[in-house]
Design an enzyme around this catalytic site. Structure first.
Site, PDB file in Angstrom:
ATOM      1  N   CYS A 108     -76.614   1.787 -46.275  1.00 57.77           N
ATOM      2  CA  CYS A 108     -75.525   2.049 -47.208  1.00 57.77           C
ATOM      3  C   CYS A 108     -75.099   3.496 -46.992  1.00 57.77           C
ATOM      4  CB  CYS A 108     -76.048   1.825 -48.629  1.00 57.77           C
ATOM      5  SG  CYS A 108     -75.057   2.657 -49.885  1.00 57.77           S
ATOM      6  N   GLU A 143     -71.096   4.564 -33.325  1.00 55.76           N
ATOM      7  CA  GLU A 143     -70.017   3.682 -33.784  1.00 55.76           C
ATOM      8  C   GLU A 143     -70.000   3.479 -35.304  1.00 55.76           C
ATOM      9  OE1 GLU A 143     -70.203   0.083 -31.401  1.00 55.76           O
ATOM     10  OE2 GLU A 143     -69.171   1.078 -29.750  1.00 55.76           O
ATOM     11  N   CYS A 149     -70.410  -1.531 -47.907  1.00 57.91           N
ATOM     12  CA  CYS A 149     -71.495  -1.829 -48.845  1.00 57.91           C
ATOM     13  C   CYS A 149     -70.920  -2.007 -50.252  1.00 57.91           C
ATOM     14  CB  CYS A 149     -72.508  -0.692 -48.818  1.00 57.91           C
ATOM     15  SG  CYS A 149     -73.832  -0.920 -50.025  1.00 57.91           S
ATOM     16  N   GLU A 292     -69.237   5.116 -23.534  1.00 58.04           N
ATOM     17  CA  GLU A 292     -69.745   3.836 -23.034  1.00 58.04           C
ATOM     18  C   GLU A 292     -68.596   3.184 -22.278  1.00 58.04           C
ATOM     19  OE1 GLU A 292     -71.384   1.331 -26.127  1.00 58.04           O
ATOM     20  OE2 GLU A 292     -72.466   2.996 -27.034  1.00 58.04           O
TER      21      GLU A 292
HETATM   22  C1  GLA Z   1     -71.421  -1.006 -28.444  1.00 61.75           C
HETATM   23  C2  GLA Z   1     -72.657  -0.204 -28.783  1.00 61.75           C
HETATM   24  C3  GLA Z   1     -73.731  -0.313 -27.747  1.00 61.75           C
HETATM   25  C4  GLA Z   1     -73.830  -1.696 -27.190  1.00 61.75           C
HETATM   26  C5  GLA Z   1     -72.507  -2.106 -26.631  1.00 61.75           C
HETATM   27  C6  GLA Z   1     -72.569  -3.463 -25.971  1.00 61.75           C
HETATM   28  O1  GLA Z   1     -70.366  -0.300 -27.982  1.00 61.75           O
HETATM   29  O2  GLA Z   1     -72.405   1.136 -29.076  1.00 61.75           O
HETATM   30  O3  GLA Z   1     -74.949   0.069 -28.339  1.00 61.75           O
HETATM   31  O4  GLA Z   1     -74.222  -2.568 -28.191  1.00 61.75           O
HETATM   32  O5  GLA Z   1     -71.570  -2.151 -27.659  1.00 61.75           O
HETATM   33  O6  GLA Z   1     -71.360  -3.818 -25.373  1.00 61.75           O
HETATM   34 ZN    ZN Z   2     -73.987   1.038 -51.080  1.00 66.07          ZN
END
Ligand code: GLA
Ligand code: ZN
Length: 649
Positions: A108, A143, A149, A292
């Site tokens: 949360c 991310e 929540c 990524e």
């Molecule tokens: C996200 C996450 C990663 C992984 C990728 C898989 O972007 O940040 O930890 O799970 O997706 O595609």
């Molecule tokens: Zn909460």
């Protein structure tokens, strides 16, 4: 610095393997790794007992190969002992059930206990690595964005947030329109969280702002802490492109730069990916990292296709072409366990150097390192901008989970047309300085604040071309409909009135432009009554026939276009060709599958040509260029390989 990197999880592999990995990385030209974003249970296996020696060892093995590190705060995945001790950290989902342990992001965002434990582990990590020159920077969490929540603590926070915004209940009741269905509140404590499937839009919009602000507060806490202990290291976060649930402009503000996670999946997504890059660059008006980058197949609900040889390289150049300073691949090696065991890495599960992605990474990094000095310090300069605004994204949610219209999709109609001319696009806020753009486009801009209206009016007066999509100015800041004739505050600018409209969800309608060309209208139709504007297209069906579909009006030194409906792509191609005349890259003619993007350092232009097809493509160059990658001189008709890239100077 330009980097090529990998997301690396030494905690997933035996210690004996680490030196093999470092050796293979060095051979592939990997010069940075991101570490530890999900490693909390290995860094603090028990409450207050820290284990950093494994990470120290992994890092020193990498260091011997000259590999730098982006270290993460591990807060995206609180460990089991912490959840056992404080189960209230787990968020309550909208169905009223507590999320259970076993995935990630199970916290949360307003939970004070969680803030305490987060601060403690971050402080420990930062103190431990503050003198390490190998650690160049931090990634905060992983991310941000979910889940929302609905616990009692969040409800109290929301009430506090509303109180500080509205000051009085009268004000809140009026602003939300609580006369509707007897929703007036007589005490702050009565205000619930929007759990019902179709809350009042004003209530819904404020809850979205609140959720975004809570993420912001948690993120800022981490940034402040890291900056206070390691002021010399950068702090970033991995954003998610077109993810709609956080105000990314706000979130980006205190980071040194934005990073993002780029999973294009298939070639058809190329404009959406390009727009995502431009949104990411627009958050701070600055180049970014890809933290990524997809290197081949992925696990989603299913397993996505394996990249054909060349695609990993193509998407990497695409990232650089739109402003990446570094590209870090997810992930170094495919994991043998866990829910992402079907997710590719640069290395496959077998860990050998025989994978397609390893060969490709090796090629990419040698090319990129060779041209690094040309990339460094270069930026994208764009003569046209698209307005991208979170209040407007959110006001487009009629029911909680689903937007009414595809907000980026509406932007993409224009975007595609502009990119086909080889012209760079910036992404801006409605209140940003627009003066440097030849044209500014505002798709699905329901909410037009006083400040935005003044800004747009001034921009057009001084010579700008403003292009509004349908439903412009329909709502106020509370997501309530305006009482004035549409398009509201800027009716005079467009020289039109809209007294009638129709939803085109289930059907399409013919529209003809001035030259008699025919298009299909879709999605929504504002039926325009010109009041001084020139008609550029008219509806040509049944009762719509008296109305205009698109108009333009000269205003001050500029022009204001109103495009009242969604139209077939040909319309946008023609419109943008006209509006942006003279800005195309004259010397290069490309077929549709080849994207042009330009980075620039002073007057020196680097022109990226990227072939998004599995066949070779013919491009014609009307002057001589040098391809930086092959160092060959080129002119006339040249072939770009399947998935091939040229970097022309
Ligand atoms: C996200 C996450 C990663 C992984 C990728 C898989 O972007 O940040 O930890 O799970 O997706 O595609
Ligand atoms: Zn909460």
């Amino acid at each position: 610095m330009v980097y090529i990197g990998a997301d690396y999880y030494p905690e997933h592999w035996e210690r004996q393997r680490w030196s093999v990995d470092a050796e293979l990385m060095q051979r592939a030209g990997i010069d940075v790794v991101r570490l530890a974003e999900f490693a909390w249970s290995k860094l603090e296996p028990e409450d207050g007992r820290y284990e950093f020696s494994w990470l120290d060892e992994a890092m020193s093995i990498l260091d011997r190969k000259g590999i730098k590190v982006v270290l993460c705060t591990p807060t995206a995945s609180p460990p089991a002992w912490l959840i056992q001790k404080h189960p209230d950290i787990l968020p309550i989902l909208r169905d009223g059930n507590r999320m259970s342990f076993g995935a990630r992001r199970h916290y949360c965002i307003t939970n004070k206990t969680y803030h305490y434990y987060s601060e403690r582990i971050i402080r420990k990590l930062a103190e431990h690595y503050k003198n390490s020159s190998q650690v160049i920077g931090w990634q905060v969490d992983n991310e941000f964005g979910g889940p929302k929540c609905y616990c009692e603590g969040c409800r109290r926070e929301f009430q506090r947030w509303l109180k500080s915004k509205y000051k009085s209940l009268d004000n809140l009741n009026r602003s939300w329109g609580n006369a509707f269905w007897s929703h007036d509140y007589t005490s702050w404590e009565q205000i619930p969280l929007p759990i019902v499937p179709s809350p009042n839009p004003a209530f819904d919009l404020d809850f979205r702002r609140f959720f975004s602000d809570m993420n912001l507060a948690y993120s800022n806490m981490q940034i402040r802490l890291l900056k206070s202990i390691t002021p010399d290291k950068f702090v970033t976060h991995n954003f998610m492109g077109l993810f709609p649930h956080l105000n990314y402009y706000d979130l980006a503000k205190n980071y040194d730069f934005v990073s993002w996670d780029n999973y294009p999946q298939n070639l058809e997504n190329r404009f959406r990916v390009a727009l995502s890059h431009d949104v990411m660059r627009g958050l701070k008006k600055k180049n970014f990292w890809v933290m990524e980058q997809q290197c081949s197949y992925l696990t989603r609900q299913d397993i996505t296709p394996t990249f054909s040889p060349g695609q990993m390289r193509l998407w990497t150049y695409h990232s650089f072409a739109h402003g990446a300073e570094a590209v870090v691949y997810f992930r170094w090696r495919a994991c043998t366990f866990g829910i992402e065991q079907f997710h590719s890495g640069i290395l496959q599960h077998d860990g050998t150097d025989r994978s397609i992605s390893y060969k490709e990474a090796t090629r990419i990094s040698s090319e990129i390192h060779r041209i690094a000095s040309q990339l460094e310090g270069s930026r994208l300069i764009s003569p046209v901008a698209i307005i991208y605004d979170y209040d407007n994204i959110w006001a487009n949610y009629a029911y909680q989970e689903k937007p009414m219209y595809d907000y980026p999709g509406e932007a993409l109609r224009f975007y595609r047309a502009i990119k086909r001319l080889g012209i760079n696009v910036d992404v801006v806020r409605p209140v940003d300085d627009l003066s440097k753009y030849r044209a500014v486009i505002a798709p699905l801009m329901y909410i037009v604040t006083e400040e935005a209206a003044t800004n747009i009016r001034r921009y057009v007066e001084k010579g700008g071309t403003f292009i509004a999509g349908f439903r412009f100015g329909m709502k106020d800041e509370n997501s309530n409909m305006v009482k004035t004739v549409l398009p509201g505050k800027l009716r005079d600018l467009f020289g039109i009135a809209i007294y009638a409209w129709d939803n085109l969800r289930e059907r399409s309608v013919e529209v003809k432009d001035k030259e008699g060309e025919s298009y299909q209208a879709d999605t929504f139709a504002d039926l325009i009554t010109p009041e001084g504007a020139e008609i550029i297209a008219k509806y040509n069906s049944s009762w719509y026939s008296p109305y205009a579909a698109a108009t333009v009006r000269s205003f001050g030194k500029g022009k204001a276009y109103y495009i009242g409906c969604g139209l077939s792509q040909g319309f946008y191609d023609k419109l943008m060709r006209k509006v942006l005349k003279g800005l195309e890259v004259e010397e290069i003619r490309c077929p549709d599958e080849v994207e042009i993007a330009i980075r620039q350092k002073e007057d020196k232009k680097l022109i990226f040509l990227m072939n998004f097809s599995d066949k070779s493509s013919e491009v014609s160059l009307s002057r001589e260029y040098v391809d930086l990658i092959t160092e060959k001189k080129l002119s006339g008709k040249v072939e770009v390989d399947p998935f091939g890239v040229m970097l022309l100077i």
